[in-house]
Design a protein around this motif. Structure first.
Motif, PDB file in Angstrom:
ATOM      1  N   GLN A   1      73.579  34.017 -24.618  1.00 30.23           N
ATOM      2  CA  GLN A   1      73.523  35.143 -23.681  1.00 30.23           C
ATOM      3  C   GLN A   1      73.699  36.463 -24.420  1.00 30.23           C
ATOM      4  O   GLN A   1      73.108  37.464 -24.046  1.00 30.23           O
ATOM      5  CB  GLN A   1      74.629  35.006 -22.634  1.00 30.23           C
TER       6      GLN A   1
ATOM      7  N   GLN B   1      65.430  39.685 -23.572  1.00 31.15           N
ATOM      8  CA  GLN B   1      66.348  40.804 -23.792  1.00 31.15           C
ATOM      9  C   GLN B   1      66.004  41.989 -22.890  1.00 31.15           C
ATOM     10  O   GLN B   1      66.902  42.620 -22.340  1.00 31.15           O
ATOM     11  CB  GLN B   1      66.336  41.232 -25.260  1.00 31.15           C
ATOM     12  N   ARG B   2      64.724  42.284 -22.735  1.00 33.79           N
ATOM     13  CA  ARG B   2      64.316  43.387 -21.852  1.00 33.79           C
ATOM     14  C   ARG B   2      64.729  43.100 -20.411  1.00 33.79           C
ATOM     15  O   ARG B   2      65.221  43.976 -19.703  1.00 33.79           O
ATOM     16  CB  ARG B   2      62.807  43.622 -21.945  1.00 33.79           C
ATOM     17  N   ALA B   3      64.557  41.861 -19.982  1.00 37.91           N
ATOM     18  CA  ALA B   3      64.944  41.490 -18.608  1.00 37.91           C
ATOM     19  C   ALA B   3      66.453  41.597 -18.419  1.00 37.91           C
ATOM     20  O   ALA B   3      66.923  42.098 -17.399  1.00 37.91           O
ATOM     21  CB  ALA B   3      64.461  40.073 -18.290  1.00 37.91           C
ATOM     22  N   ARG B   4      67.229  41.164 -19.404  1.00 37.33           N
ATOM     23  CA  ARG B   4      68.691  41.271 -19.321  1.00 37.33           C
ATOM     24  C   ARG B   4      69.116  42.735 -19.273  1.00 37.33           C
ATOM     25  O   ARG B   4      70.010  43.103 -18.523  1.00 37.33           O
ATOM     26  CB  ARG B   4      69.344  40.571 -20.504  1.00 37.33           C
TER      27      ARG B   4
ATOM     28  N   ALA C   1      67.347  45.300 -18.172  1.00 38.12           N
ATOM     29  CA  ALA C   1      66.969  45.848 -16.859  1.00 38.12           C
ATOM     30  C   ALA C   1      67.967  45.416 -15.791  1.00 38.12           C
ATOM     31  O   ALA C   1      68.357  46.208 -14.930  1.00 38.12           O
ATOM     32  CB  ALA C   1      65.555  45.413 -16.488  1.00 38.12           C
ATOM     33  N   THR C   2      68.412  44.162 -15.849  1.00 34.66           N
ATOM     34  CA  THR C   2      69.388  43.663 -14.882  1.00 34.66           C
ATOM     35  C   THR C   2      70.711  44.410 -15.022  1.00 34.66           C
ATOM     36  O   THR C   2      71.312  44.807 -14.027  1.00 34.66           O
ATOM     37  CB  THR C   2      69.610  42.144 -15.075  1.00 34.66           C
ATOM     38  N   LYS C   3      71.160  44.626 -16.265  1.00 32.31           N
ATOM     39  CA  LYS C   3      72.409  45.363 -16.488  1.00 32.31           C
ATOM     40  C   LYS C   3      72.292  46.788 -15.981  1.00 32.31           C
ATOM     41  O   LYS C   3      73.216  47.313 -15.370  1.00 32.31           O
ATOM     42  CB  LYS C   3      72.786  45.348 -17.972  1.00 32.31           C
ATOM     43  N   GLN C   4      71.155  47.420 -16.226  1.00 36.98           N
ATOM     44  CA  GLN C   4      70.954  48.792 -15.758  1.00 36.98           C
ATOM     45  C   GLN C   4      71.015  48.850 -14.238  1.00 36.98           C
ATOM     46  O   GLN C   4      71.590  49.766 -13.665  1.00 36.98           O
ATOM     47  CB  GLN C   4      69.618  49.353 -16.256  1.00 36.98           C
ATOM     48  N   LYS C   5      70.425  47.858 -13.587  1.00 36.34           N
ATOM     49  CA  LYS C   5      70.437  47.803 -12.124  1.00 36.34           C
ATOM     50  C   LYS C   5      71.864  47.612 -11.620  1.00 36.34           C
ATOM     51  O   LYS C   5      72.284  48.261 -10.660  1.00 36.34           O
ATOM     52  CB  LYS C   5      69.532  46.668 -11.641  1.00 36.34           C
ATOM     53  N   GLU C   6      72.645  46.738 -12.274  1.00 35.46           N
ATOM     54  CA  GLU C   6      74.029  46.512 -11.883  1.00 35.46           C
ATOM     55  C   GLU C   6      74.850  47.792 -12.037  1.00 35.46           C
ATOM     56  O   GLU C   6      75.674  48.111 -11.183  1.00 35.46           O
ATOM     57  CB  GLU C   6      74.644  45.392 -12.727  1.00 35.46           C
TER      58      GLU C   6
ATOM     59  N   SER D   1      73.693  50.858 -11.903  1.00 35.82           N
ATOM     60  CA  SER D   1      73.225  51.780 -10.871  1.00 35.82           C
ATOM     61  C   SER D   1      73.860  51.451  -9.514  1.00 35.82           C
ATOM     62  O   SER D   1      74.318  52.334  -8.800  1.00 35.82           O
ATOM     63  CB  SER D   1      71.705  51.726 -10.777  1.00 35.82           C
TER      64      SER D   1
END
Length: 121
Positions: free
Chosen positions: A79, A100-103, A105-110, A112
């Motif tokens: 991870q 890595q890009r998907a992870r 993006a998910t962190k950025q959304k969290e 936000s």
């Protein structure tokens, strides 16, 4: 399937390794039994791995898995990798970058969503 006693002979370190962990050149087919957290690099080069499942959850340094000709997917890849993911198969390197890009993006959304909740307080 690998005999879990092999891991015990290779490393009596339990789930945490402070430094590098190298299990290269051991004809391993799976990584079950490997340490879970490694603050240095993880090296599983030139084995007979078909999957990265069972490997460490977190690697602080580089994760090297080149020379595993039967490795066809990244299922089970760590991870968190603090350094580089090094593999000699271009398709797997590209897939890792996509993961890595998907992870990210998910962190950025969290982040936000968390900021929005703080603003509403």
């Amino acid at each position: 399937m690998i005999d879990k006693n092999i891991w015990g002979k290779m490393c009596k370190c339990g789930n945490n390794v402070y430094g590098d962990f190298d299990c290269s050149y051991n004809k391993l087919k799976i990584l079950d039994g490997a340490p879970r957290y490694i603050n240095g690099g993880f090296y599983c080069n030139r084995n007979q791995l078909t999957t990265l499942s069972g490997g460490p959850q977190s690697v602080g340094g580089n994760f090297k898995c080149f020379g595993n000709m039967s490795l066809m997917s990244l299922d089970g890849v760590s991870q968190e990798i603090g350094g580089e993911f090094i593999c000699d198969k271009e398709s797997l390197k590209a897939k890792y970058e996509e993961i890595q890009r998907a992870r990210f993006a998910t962190k950025q959304k969290e982040i936000s969503v968390g900021l929005d909740k703080q603003r509403k307080r």
